[in-house]
Motif scaffolding. Structure first.
Motif, PDB file in Angstrom:
ATOM      1  N   ALA A  14       0.849  -1.188   0.000  1.00 38.04           N
ATOM      2  CA  ALA A  14       0.000   0.000   0.000  1.00 38.04           C
ATOM      3  C   ALA A  14       0.887   1.242   0.000  1.00 38.04           C
ATOM      4  CB  ALA A  14      -0.923   0.012   1.227  1.00 38.04           C
ATOM      5  N   ASP A  15       0.877   1.980  -1.120  1.00 35.81           N
ATOM      6  CA  ASP A  15       1.638   3.232  -1.270  1.00 35.81           C
ATOM      7  C   ASP A  15       3.118   3.055  -0.924  1.00 35.81           C
ATOM      8  OD1 ASP A  15      -0.527   4.833  -2.116  1.00 35.81           O
ATOM      9  OD2 ASP A  15      -1.233   4.991  -0.048  1.00 35.81           O
ATOM     10  N   VAL A  16       3.693   1.960  -1.386  1.00 34.62           N
ATOM     11  CA  VAL A  16       5.094   1.662  -1.062  1.00 34.62           C
ATOM     12  C   VAL A  16       6.039   2.531  -1.892  1.00 34.62           C
ATOM     13  CG1 VAL A  16       6.889  -0.101  -1.393  1.00 34.62           C
ATOM     14  CG2 VAL A  16       4.779  -0.667  -0.171  1.00 34.62           C
ATOM     15  N   SER A  17       7.065   3.053  -1.227  1.00 37.15           N
ATOM     16  CA  SER A  17       8.080   3.867  -1.882  1.00 37.15           C
ATOM     17  C   SER A  17       9.468   3.347  -1.528  1.00 37.15           C
ATOM     18  CB  SER A  17       7.969   5.334  -1.453  1.00 37.15           C
ATOM     19  OG  SER A  17       6.698   5.863  -1.777  1.00 37.15           O
ATOM     20  N   LYS A  18      10.406   3.551  -2.447  1.00 41.58           N
ATOM     21  CA  LYS A  18      11.795   3.183  -2.204  1.00 41.58           C
ATOM     22  C   LYS A  18      12.702   4.176  -2.925  1.00 41.58           C
ATOM     23  CE  LYS A  18      15.419   0.834  -0.969  1.00 41.58           C
ATOM     24  NZ  LYS A  18      15.849   0.820   0.442  1.00 41.58           N
ATOM     25  N   HIS A  19      13.621   4.782  -2.160  1.00 44.88           N
ATOM     26  CA  HIS A  19      14.561   5.748  -2.715  1.00 44.88           C
ATOM     27  C   HIS A  19      15.987   5.290  -2.464  1.00 44.88           C
ATOM     28  CE1 HIS A  19      10.812   7.990  -2.079  1.00 44.88           C
ATOM     29  NE2 HIS A  19      11.206   8.765  -3.075  1.00 44.88           N
ATOM     30  N   TYR A  20      16.849   5.566  -3.422  1.00 44.45           N
ATOM     31  CA  TYR A  20      18.287   5.357  -3.256  1.00 44.45           C
ATOM     32  C   TYR A  20      18.940   6.735  -3.326  1.00 44.45           C
ATOM     33  CZ  TYR A  20      16.965   0.571  -4.461  1.00 44.45           C
ATOM     34  OH  TYR A  20      16.364  -0.658  -4.495  1.00 44.45           O
ATOM     35  N   LEU A  26      10.796   3.732  -6.533  1.00 49.28           N
ATOM     36  CA  LEU A  26       9.365   3.448  -6.438  1.00 49.28           C
ATOM     37  C   LEU A  26       8.700   4.582  -5.678  1.00 49.28           C
ATOM     38  CD1 LEU A  26       9.133  -0.345  -5.386  1.00 49.28           C
ATOM     39  CD2 LEU A  26       8.693   0.605  -7.662  1.00 49.28           C
ATOM     40  N   GLU A  27       7.489   4.911  -6.083  1.00 46.08           N
ATOM     41  CA  GLU A  27       6.752   5.963  -5.387  1.00 46.08           C
ATOM     42  C   GLU A  27       5.267   5.655  -5.404  1.00 46.08           C
ATOM     43  OE1 GLU A  27       6.525   8.849  -2.925  1.00 46.08           O
ATOM     44  OE2 GLU A  27       8.431   8.826  -4.008  1.00 46.08           O
ATOM     45  N   ILE A  56       9.581  -7.161  -2.351  1.00 45.56           N
ATOM     46  CA  ILE A  56       8.750  -8.300  -1.969  1.00 45.56           C
ATOM     47  C   ILE A  56       9.612  -9.480  -1.522  1.00 45.56           C
ATOM     48  CG2 ILE A  56       7.030  -9.966  -2.791  1.00 45.56           C
ATOM     49  CD1 ILE A  56       6.039  -7.853  -4.753  1.00 45.56           C
ATOM     50  N   ALA A  57      10.797  -9.627  -2.156  1.00 44.87           N
ATOM     51  CA  ALA A  57      11.678 -10.771  -1.869  1.00 44.87           C
ATOM     52  C   ALA A  57      12.531 -10.566  -0.622  1.00 44.87           C
ATOM     53  CB  ALA A  57      12.578 -11.043  -3.063  1.00 44.87           C
ATOM     54  N   GLY A  58      12.467  -9.386   0.005  1.00 42.48           N
ATOM     55  CA  GLY A  58      13.221  -9.146   1.229  1.00 42.48           C
ATOM     56  C   GLY A  58      14.644  -8.670   1.015  1.00 42.48           C
ATOM     57  N   LEU A  59      15.034  -8.389  -0.227  1.00 38.33           N
ATOM     58  CA  LEU A  59      16.386  -7.897  -0.497  1.00 38.33           C
ATOM     59  C   LEU A  59      16.543  -6.445  -0.072  1.00 38.33           C
ATOM     60  CD1 LEU A  59      17.234  -9.481  -3.964  1.00 38.33           C
ATOM     61  CD2 LEU A  59      18.675  -9.594  -1.932  1.00 38.33           C
ATOM     62  N   HIS A  60      15.507  -5.637  -0.299  1.00 37.01           N
ATOM     63  CA  HIS A  60      15.551  -4.225   0.056  1.00 37.01           C
ATOM     64  C   HIS A  60      14.337  -3.870   0.907  1.00 37.01           C
ATOM     65  CE1 HIS A  60      18.116  -3.171  -3.755  1.00 37.01           C
ATOM     66  NE2 HIS A  60      18.778  -3.883  -2.865  1.00 37.01           N
ATOM     67  N   ARG A  61      14.549  -3.068   1.927  1.00 38.82           N
ATOM     68  CA  ARG A  61      13.433  -2.590   2.744  1.00 38.82           C
ATOM     69  C   ARG A  61      12.825  -1.339   2.115  1.00 38.82           C
ATOM     70  NH1 ARG A  61      14.338  -2.979   9.240  1.00 38.82           N
ATOM     71  NH2 ARG A  61      14.503  -5.245   9.404  1.00 38.82           N
ATOM     72  N   HIS A  62      11.498  -1.262   2.137  1.00 41.77           N
ATOM     73  CA  HIS A  62      10.837  -0.088   1.598  1.00 41.77           C
ATOM     74  C   HIS A  62      11.000   1.097   2.550  1.00 41.77           C
ATOM     75  CE1 HIS A  62       8.003  -2.387   4.049  1.00 41.77           C
ATOM     76  NE2 HIS A  62       7.335  -1.276   4.271  1.00 41.77           N
ATOM     77  N   GLY A  71      -2.191 -10.109   6.019  1.00 33.90           N
ATOM     78  CA  GLY A  71      -2.828  -9.143   6.907  1.00 33.90           C
ATOM     79  C   GLY A  71      -1.939  -8.563   7.987  1.00 33.90           C
ATOM     80  N   GLU A  72      -0.711  -9.070   8.117  1.00 36.32           N
ATOM     81  CA  GLU A  72       0.204  -8.589   9.159  1.00 36.32           C
ATOM     82  C   GLU A  72       1.247  -7.659   8.545  1.00 36.32           C
ATOM     83  OE1 GLU A  72       3.729 -10.295  12.102  1.00 36.32           O
ATOM     84  OE2 GLU A  72       2.322 -11.700  11.161  1.00 36.32           O
ATOM     85  N   GLU A  73       1.255  -6.395   8.978  1.00 38.00           N
ATOM     86  CA  GLU A  73       2.233  -5.444   8.461  1.00 38.00           C
ATOM     87  C   GLU A  73       3.635  -5.863   8.890  1.00 38.00           C
ATOM     88  OE1 GLU A  73       3.319  -0.684   8.808  1.00 38.00           O
ATOM     89  OE2 GLU A  73       1.266  -1.351   9.223  1.00 38.00           O
ATOM     90  N   THR A  74       4.577  -5.805   7.950  1.00 44.20           N
ATOM     91  CA  THR A  74       5.925  -6.270   8.246  1.00 44.20           C
ATOM     92  C   THR A  74       6.951  -5.502   7.440  1.00 44.20           C
ATOM     93  OG1 THR A  74       7.314  -8.268   8.376  1.00 44.20           O
ATOM     94  CG2 THR A  74       5.915  -8.051   6.447  1.00 44.20           C
ATOM     95  N   ARG A  75       8.207  -5.631   7.826  1.00 42.79           N
ATOM     96  CA  ARG A  75       9.349  -5.100   7.068  1.00 42.79           C
ATOM     97  C   ARG A  75      10.352  -6.239   6.948  1.00 42.79           C
ATOM     98  NH1 ARG A  75       9.441   0.441   6.620  1.00 42.79           N
ATOM     99  NH2 ARG A  75      11.695   0.489   6.256  1.00 42.79           N
TER     100      ARG A  75
END
Length: 263
Positions: A14-20, A26-27, A56-62, A71-75
């Motif tokens: 939901a509204d996931v973003s990722k910046h380097y 992603l925005e 999604i694969a757990g390589l990078h955190r959003h 249903g469980e929010e996670t990082r």
């Protein structure tokens, strides 16, 4: 609304973003992955597909938004954690050892053993039988599971990877451009087994730049462009022509056509 849609999503962004640094990869991207459905993520090179896979694969955190699993929010902190939560990712380059037999690649990193103490050894017979049975269950009839996996076609190697994920209990299967380097016939074979994984009850995320392949099997379609989401549709909300038009650039393509017309 179908019974499947009413159930909690296996994975939801939901509204996931990722910046380097200052680069926006992603925005504000949102998508849902449900059991027994295929969610297709489409976009050209640089659209953000690879970053989405890695999130999604757990390589990078959003950096922003939420990622929820059942249903469980996670990082997610690592690919191992994602795998433990039932998310299996098959990358385009396929992590296989070409000279090893199919059965050895099927169990790579998860080899069963028999015996005790210094007599403990690989249970080769079990691995051969299990590999053959798991492939047959998916409708894959290889000539010989003892042959080096490097002798298989690209489509066959993709199918073995899909069967492996199903066998080891994946709930969500993420496929990175599985048909990108394949011809028409081999692409059709891979899409057949993508559909078989869906029919086994997995939630599938199919990353592709080919709208025709996506529309053959997809239930949901998420379109990315330059890291942002420009479309999110269920199958009954968009036609193949509309999907192709949006994938090709939509209004940008119309403007280019007008610009290139002879005066």
């Amino acid at each position: 609304m179908t019974e499947t849609a009413q159930r909690t999503a296996l994975v939801e962004l939901a509204d996931v973003s990722k910046h380097y640094g200052s680069v926006r990869a992603l925005e504000g991207v949102s998508l849902e992955v449900h059991a027994g459905q295929i969610t297709c993520v489409l976009g050209d090179n640089g659209a953000g597909k690879s970053t989405l896979i890695k999130t999604i694969a757990g390589l990078h955190r959003h950096d922003g938004g939420t990622l929820s699993i059942e249903g469980e929010e996670t990082r997610l902190s690592s690919p191992r954690e994602a795998l433990d939560r039932g998310i299996a990712t098959v990358y385009q380059d396929l992590a296989v050892v070409p000279l090893m037999p199919v059965w050895r690649n099927f169990f790579l990193g998860s080899e069963p053993r028999k015996g005790v103490g210094p007599f403990k050894r690989l249970d080769i017979g079990l691995m051969r039988r299990t590999t053959r049975e798991a492939l047959l269950r998916m409708g894959i009839d290889l000539r010989d599971v003892d042959q080096p996996i490097g002798t298989l076609s690209g489509g066959e190697r993709q199918c073995v990877a899909i069967a492996r994920a199903v066998h080891f209990g994946a709930k969500v299967l993420v496929l990175d451009e599985p048909t990108a380097a394949l011809g028409v016939k081999q692409s059709g074979v891979v899409l057949k087994y993508v559909a078989a994984a869906r029919d086994e009850g997995l939630g599938v995320v199919l990353i592709t730049h080919n709208p025709h392949h996506a529309y053959l099997v997809g239930d949901r379609f998420v379109l990315l462009r330059r890291g942002t989401m420009v479309g999110n549709y269920t199958r009954d909300e968009i036609t193949l022509d509309e999907l192709t038009q949006q994938m090709a650039g939509g209004s940008d393509l119309d403007a280019l056509r007008h610009e290139l017309q002879r005066s």
